[in-house]
Design a protein around this motif. Structure first.
Motif, short mmCIF file in Angstrom:
data_model
loop_
_atom_site.label_atom_id
_atom_site.label_comp_id
_atom_site.label_asym_id
_atom_site.label_seq_id
_atom_site.Cartn_x
_atom_site.Cartn_y
_atom_site.Cartn_z
N LEU A 2 14.20 30.11 -24.58
CA LEU A 2 14.15 30.90 -25.99
C LEU A 2 14.22 29.91 -26.90
CD1 LEU A 2 16.88 33.58 -25.28
CD2 LEU A 2 14.42 33.80 -25.32
N GLY A 3 13.70 30.08 -28.24
CA GLY A 3 13.54 29.40 -29.40
C GLY A 3 14.53 29.85 -30.61
N LEU A 4 14.90 29.26 -31.29
CA LEU A 4 15.82 29.69 -32.33
C LEU A 4 15.47 28.78 -33.79
CD1 LEU A 4 18.14 31.48 -33.38
CD2 LEU A 4 19.66 29.78 -32.63
N LEU A 5 14.98 29.42 -34.73
CA LEU A 5 14.86 28.89 -35.94
C LEU A 5 16.02 28.89 -36.80
CD1 LEU A 5 12.59 27.18 -37.52
CD2 LEU A 5 11.70 29.33 -38.45
N VAL A 6 16.57 27.88 -37.28
CA VAL A 6 17.79 27.76 -38.27
C VAL A 6 17.77 26.96 -39.32
CG1 VAL A 6 19.51 28.86 -36.52
CG2 VAL A 6 19.40 26.47 -36.68
N ASN A 7 18.32 27.14 -40.52
CA ASN A 7 18.03 26.21 -41.58
C ASN A 7 19.64 25.11 -41.27
OD1 ASN A 7 20.60 27.45 -42.79
ND2 ASN A 7 19.26 28.85 -43.74
N TYR A 46 34.22 25.18 -21.58
CA TYR A 46 34.35 23.78 -22.65
C TYR A 46 33.01 23.14 -22.20
CZ TYR A 46 35.55 19.55 -25.15
OH TYR A 46 35.55 18.65 -26.10
N LYS A 47 32.47 23.13 -21.15
CA LYS A 47 31.24 22.28 -20.67
C LYS A 47 30.06 23.21 -21.54
CE LYS A 47 32.89 20.57 -16.41
NZ LYS A 47 32.69 20.82 -14.82
N ILE A 48 30.06 24.42 -21.20
CA ILE A 48 28.95 25.38 -21.94
C ILE A 48 29.08 24.96 -23.47
CG2 ILE A 48 28.25 27.87 -22.35
CD1 ILE A 48 29.31 28.52 -19.61
N LEU A 49 30.08 25.08 -24.34
CA LEU A 49 30.19 24.87 -25.61
C LEU A 49 29.72 23.46 -25.86
CD1 LEU A 49 33.61 26.69 -26.48
CD2 LEU A 49 31.29 27.48 -27.21
N PHE A 50 30.35 22.76 -25.06
CA PHE A 50 29.58 21.15 -25.50
C PHE A 50 28.26 20.89 -25.41
CE2 PHE A 50 29.15 16.74 -24.35
CZ PHE A 50 29.49 16.19 -25.58
N THR A 51 27.63 21.51 -24.16
CA THR A 51 26.39 21.66 -24.27
C THR A 51 25.44 22.31 -25.47
OG1 THR A 51 26.35 21.66 -21.75
CG2 THR A 51 24.24 22.43 -22.81
N LEU A 52 25.97 23.26 -26.12
CA LEU A 52 25.53 23.74 -27.15
C LEU A 52 25.56 22.99 -28.44
CD1 LEU A 52 26.59 27.61 -26.76
CD2 LEU A 52 24.21 26.91 -26.86
N PHE A 53 27.00 22.40 -28.50
CA PHE A 53 27.44 21.41 -29.41
C PHE A 53 26.40 20.29 -29.59
CE2 PHE A 53 30.42 18.05 -31.17
CZ PHE A 53 30.42 18.62 -32.37
N ARG A 54 26.18 19.62 -28.56
CA ARG A 54 25.14 18.44 -28.53
C ARG A 54 23.82 18.74 -28.91
NH1 ARG A 54 25.26 17.26 -22.22
NH2 ARG A 54 23.14 17.81 -22.64
N ARG A 55 23.50 20.16 -28.99
CA ARG A 55 22.04 20.52 -29.64
C ARG A 55 22.16 20.65 -31.14
NH1 ARG A 55 18.90 23.91 -25.63
NH2 ARG A 55 19.85 23.45 -23.80
N VAL A 56 23.16 20.62 -31.66
CA VAL A 56 23.45 21.00 -33.28
C VAL A 56 24.16 19.58 -33.79
CG1 VAL A 56 23.23 23.18 -33.13
CG2 VAL A 56 25.52 22.05 -32.97
N SER A 57 24.85 18.90 -33.11
CA SER A 57 25.59 17.71 -33.79
C SER A 57 24.90 16.35 -33.59
CB SER A 57 26.84 17.61 -33.11
OG SER A 57 27.57 19.00 -33.35
#
Length: 76
Positions: A2-7, A46-57
């Motif tokens: 899936l793709g997501l476009l965010v500002n 935590y592992k799942i959240l960290f994976t998401l975190f790596r994409r935005v940080s």
């Protein structure tokens, strides 16, 4: 996939929310009253959240929240 476009503002908000949730989990993992089975589920979250975190940080922010394998395998 899936793709997501965010500002930029939305990315910062996502980063803030994920960091807050990870901080809460890290705090709870130190609580000796919580059963090890529950802590294992918290580690997985935590592992799942960290994976998401790596994409935005940034990489520097990610380093602050990286956990060692040793920390994840401790019995609580």
């Amino acid at each position: 996939m899936l793709g997501l476009l965010v500002n930029e503002k939305e990315i910062k908000e996502m980063e803030y929310l994920i960091k807050r949730e990870m901080d809460e989990i890290l705090f709870d993992l130190k609580d000796h009253r919580i059963d090890h089975v529950v802590k294992r589920a918290m580690e997985e979250r935590y592992k799942i959240l960290f994976t998401l975190f790596r994409r935005v940080s940034s990489p520097n922010e990610c380093l602050k929240y990286m956990r060692s394998e040793k920390a994840g395998s401790k019995k609580g």
